[in-house]
Structure formats: structure tokens, C-alpha cells
Design an enzyme around this catalytic site. Structure first.
Site, PDB file in Angstrom:
ATOM      1  N   ASP A  35       6.345  18.865  -7.956  1.00  0.00           N
ATOM      2  CA  ASP A  35       6.459  20.001  -8.877  1.00  0.00           C
ATOM      3  C   ASP A  35       6.466  19.561 -10.345  1.00  0.00           C
ATOM      4  O   ASP A  35       7.207  18.647 -10.724  1.00  0.00           O
ATOM      5  CB  ASP A  35       7.741  20.783  -8.570  1.00  0.00           C
ATOM      6  CG  ASP A  35       7.797  22.106  -9.318  1.00  0.00           C
ATOM      7  OD1 ASP A  35       6.731  22.713  -9.549  1.00  0.00           O
ATOM      8  OD2 ASP A  35       8.913  22.531  -9.681  1.00  0.00           O
ATOM      9  N   HIS A  36       5.621  20.213 -11.127  1.00  0.00           N
ATOM     10  CA  HIS A  36       5.467  19.923 -12.565  1.00  0.00           C
ATOM     11  C   HIS A  36       4.997  18.490 -12.822  1.00  0.00           C
ATOM     12  O   HIS A  36       5.319  17.902 -13.858  1.00  0.00           O
ATOM     13  CB  HIS A  36       6.757  20.241 -13.341  1.00  0.00           C
ATOM     14  CG  HIS A  36       6.942  21.716 -13.546  1.00  0.00           C
ATOM     15  ND1 HIS A  36       7.245  22.566 -12.507  1.00  0.00           N
ATOM     16  CD2 HIS A  36       6.847  22.485 -14.652  1.00  0.00           C
ATOM     17  CE1 HIS A  36       7.326  23.793 -12.978  1.00  0.00           C
ATOM     18  NE2 HIS A  36       7.090  23.784 -14.278  1.00  0.00           N
TER      19      HIS A  36
ATOM     20  N   HIS B  87      -6.056  19.856 -15.135  1.00  0.00           N
ATOM     21  CA  HIS B  87      -5.770  21.287 -15.150  1.00  0.00           C
ATOM     22  C   HIS B  87      -4.732  21.528 -14.067  1.00  0.00           C
ATOM     23  O   HIS B  87      -4.522  20.683 -13.193  1.00  0.00           O
ATOM     24  CB  HIS B  87      -7.046  22.103 -14.864  1.00  0.00           C
ATOM     25  CG  HIS B  87      -7.591  21.804 -13.510  1.00  0.00           C
ATOM     26  ND1 HIS B  87      -8.368  20.709 -13.249  1.00  0.00           N
ATOM     27  CD2 HIS B  87      -7.401  22.427 -12.322  1.00  0.00           C
ATOM     28  CE1 HIS B  87      -8.656  20.676 -11.961  1.00  0.00           C
ATOM     29  NE2 HIS B  87      -8.078  21.700 -11.378  1.00  0.00           N
TER      30      HIS B  87
ATOM     31  N   HIS C 193      -2.530  23.972 -11.086  1.00  0.00           N
ATOM     32  CA  HIS C 193      -2.581  25.035 -10.080  1.00  0.00           C
ATOM     33  C   HIS C 193      -1.148  25.457  -9.749  1.00  0.00           C
ATOM     34  O   HIS C 193      -0.231  24.643  -9.795  1.00  0.00           O
ATOM     35  CB  HIS C 193      -3.244  24.550  -8.788  1.00  0.00           C
ATOM     36  CG  HIS C 193      -4.716  24.302  -8.936  1.00  0.00           C
ATOM     37  ND1 HIS C 193      -5.634  25.317  -9.037  1.00  0.00           N
ATOM     38  CD2 HIS C 193      -5.424  23.150  -9.005  1.00  0.00           C
ATOM     39  CE1 HIS C 193      -6.851  24.797  -9.155  1.00  0.00           C
ATOM     40  NE2 HIS C 193      -6.752  23.477  -9.142  1.00  0.00           N
TER      41      HIS C 193
ATOM     42  N   CYS D 297     -12.753  21.712 -11.846  1.00  0.00           N
ATOM     43  CA  CYS D 297     -11.761  20.741 -11.373  1.00  0.00           C
ATOM     44  C   CYS D 297     -12.116  19.318 -11.801  1.00  0.00           C
ATOM     45  O   CYS D 297     -11.305  18.407 -11.670  1.00  0.00           O
ATOM     46  CB  CYS D 297     -11.592  20.817  -9.852  1.00  0.00           C
ATOM     47  SG  CYS D 297     -10.508  22.163  -9.333  1.00  0.00           S
TER      48      CYS D 297
ATOM     49  N   HIS E 223      -4.018  18.312 -11.596  1.00  0.00           N
ATOM     50  CA  HIS E 223      -4.852  17.292 -10.977  1.00  0.00           C
ATOM     51  C   HIS E 223      -6.239  17.277 -11.620  1.00  0.00           C
ATOM     52  O   HIS E 223      -6.532  18.056 -12.527  1.00  0.00           O
ATOM     53  CB  HIS E 223      -4.958  17.495  -9.448  1.00  0.00           C
ATOM     54  CG  HIS E 223      -5.887  18.583  -9.018  1.00  0.00           C
ATOM     55  ND1 HIS E 223      -6.472  18.625  -7.768  1.00  0.00           N
ATOM     56  CD2 HIS E 223      -6.357  19.683  -9.664  1.00  0.00           C
ATOM     57  CE1 HIS E 223      -7.235  19.686  -7.662  1.00  0.00           C
ATOM     58  NE2 HIS E 223      -7.188  20.350  -8.801  1.00  0.00           N
TER      59      HIS E 223
ATOM     60  N   GLU F 171      -4.160  27.107  -3.014  1.00  0.00           N
ATOM     61  CA  GLU F 171      -4.413  26.539  -4.341  1.00  0.00           C
ATOM     62  C   GLU F 171      -4.612  27.638  -5.384  1.00  0.00           C
ATOM     63  O   GLU F 171      -4.209  27.514  -6.539  1.00  0.00           O
ATOM     64  CB  GLU F 171      -5.655  25.649  -4.291  1.00  0.00           C
ATOM     65  CG  GLU F 171      -5.943  24.947  -5.617  1.00  0.00           C
ATOM     66  CD  GLU F 171      -7.235  24.163  -5.576  1.00  0.00           C
ATOM     67  OE1 GLU F 171      -7.153  22.947  -5.352  1.00  0.00           O
ATOM     68  OE2 GLU F 171      -8.308  24.749  -5.753  1.00  0.00           O
TER      69      GLU F 171
END
Ligand code: NI
Length: 137
Positions: free
Chosen positions: A79-80, A39, A41, A33, A14, A124
Site C-alpha cells: 500500500d502506497h 502511475h 492504481h 502503463c 507501477h 486494477e
């Protein structure tokens, strides 16, 4: 009342950036961020439901069913993925951990039948997590 928690995991990218602000202010508020190249998490998600154990099964809810709901409604979607690009409902939103926890709550609640949602806890990083108990709590 018994509380039952299932843990799941997803990885996602995100960026936190408010386009109404200057670059300096974004960096000041969001730090790393705000990186414009995004980047990732490694999110750990804990979903807790509550209810009274069913006399026939002893379960508040079948935890396999809860896992399947979380997988299908949340992990398959996030996811991913790059949350700021790949997920239409999150595109161009402020995808903070707080807002993601609310999003996840709203995804799961419609699929619960014999118990109530209690809490979404979303980690996170190793040091930061949020908890959401629904709007009225
Ligand atoms: Ni971040």
C-alpha cells in the site's frame, strides 16, 4: 464446502516496461502503463477461502483473522508503494495484475490453517480484474 471472501484495498504505483524492447513496442503493448515516470492504481483485492464451517463457531475461518493476514502480508507491503522500486520482491519485475495476483496468493497461503485458499481476485480498474486459483486449477 463454503466459500468465504474478504475484500481489502490498496493503492500502488507501477510501470510496465520490457527493457528488451524498443520504446515504440513498449508503448504499443503497454500503452499508458509504459509511462517511465510510473502511475498509480487503486487496487481492490478479494481473497476467497473455502472449507466446511467449524461446528463450534459456524465459521469457515474467522474473517477478522483473514483480514489481519491480508493486511499484514499484502497491504502493509504494497500500500502506497511503488511496486517497481519499493518492494524488493517485485523490483524490476513485470508487475501486471496477473503477476500481482500470483504474488498475493503465495503471500497468504502459508498463513491459512483450517481452510484452503480458493481464489485471489484483483481489480486494477473498474473494468479490469484477474482471478487466480492456484497453479493446478
Ligand atoms: Ni498500470
Amino acid at each position: 464446502m463454503v466459500y468465504l471472501t474478504r475484500k481489502e484495498h490498496f493503492n500502488a504505483a507501477h510501470m510496465l516496461y520490457n527493457h528488451e524492447w524498443s520504446e515504440e513496442k513498449n508503448i504499443e503493448v503497454f500503452g499508458k502503463c509504459a509511462n517511465k515516470n510510473y502511475h498509480g492504481h487503486n487496487y481492490n483485492l478479494f481473497v476467497t477461502v473455502k472449507g466446511n464451517p467449524n461446528p463450534e463457531t459456524g465459521f469457515v475461518m474467522n474473517v477478522k483473522t483473514l483480514s489481519t493476514i491480508i493486511q499484514k502480508e499484502v497491504c502493509d507491503l504494497l500500500d502506497h508503494k511503488n511496486l517497481s522500486i519499493d518492494v524488493p520482491e517485485l523490483k524490476d519485475k513485470m508487475n501486471s495484475t496477473e503477476n500481482l495476483a500470483i504474488f498475493i496468493w503465495n503471500k497468504i497461503v502459508p498463513h491459512l490453517a483450517d481452510c484452503e485458499m480458493h481464489c485471489v481476485e484483483l481489480w486494477e480498474t473498474e473494468n479490469i480484474y484477474v482471478r487466480y486459483y492456484g497453479e493446478n486449477n
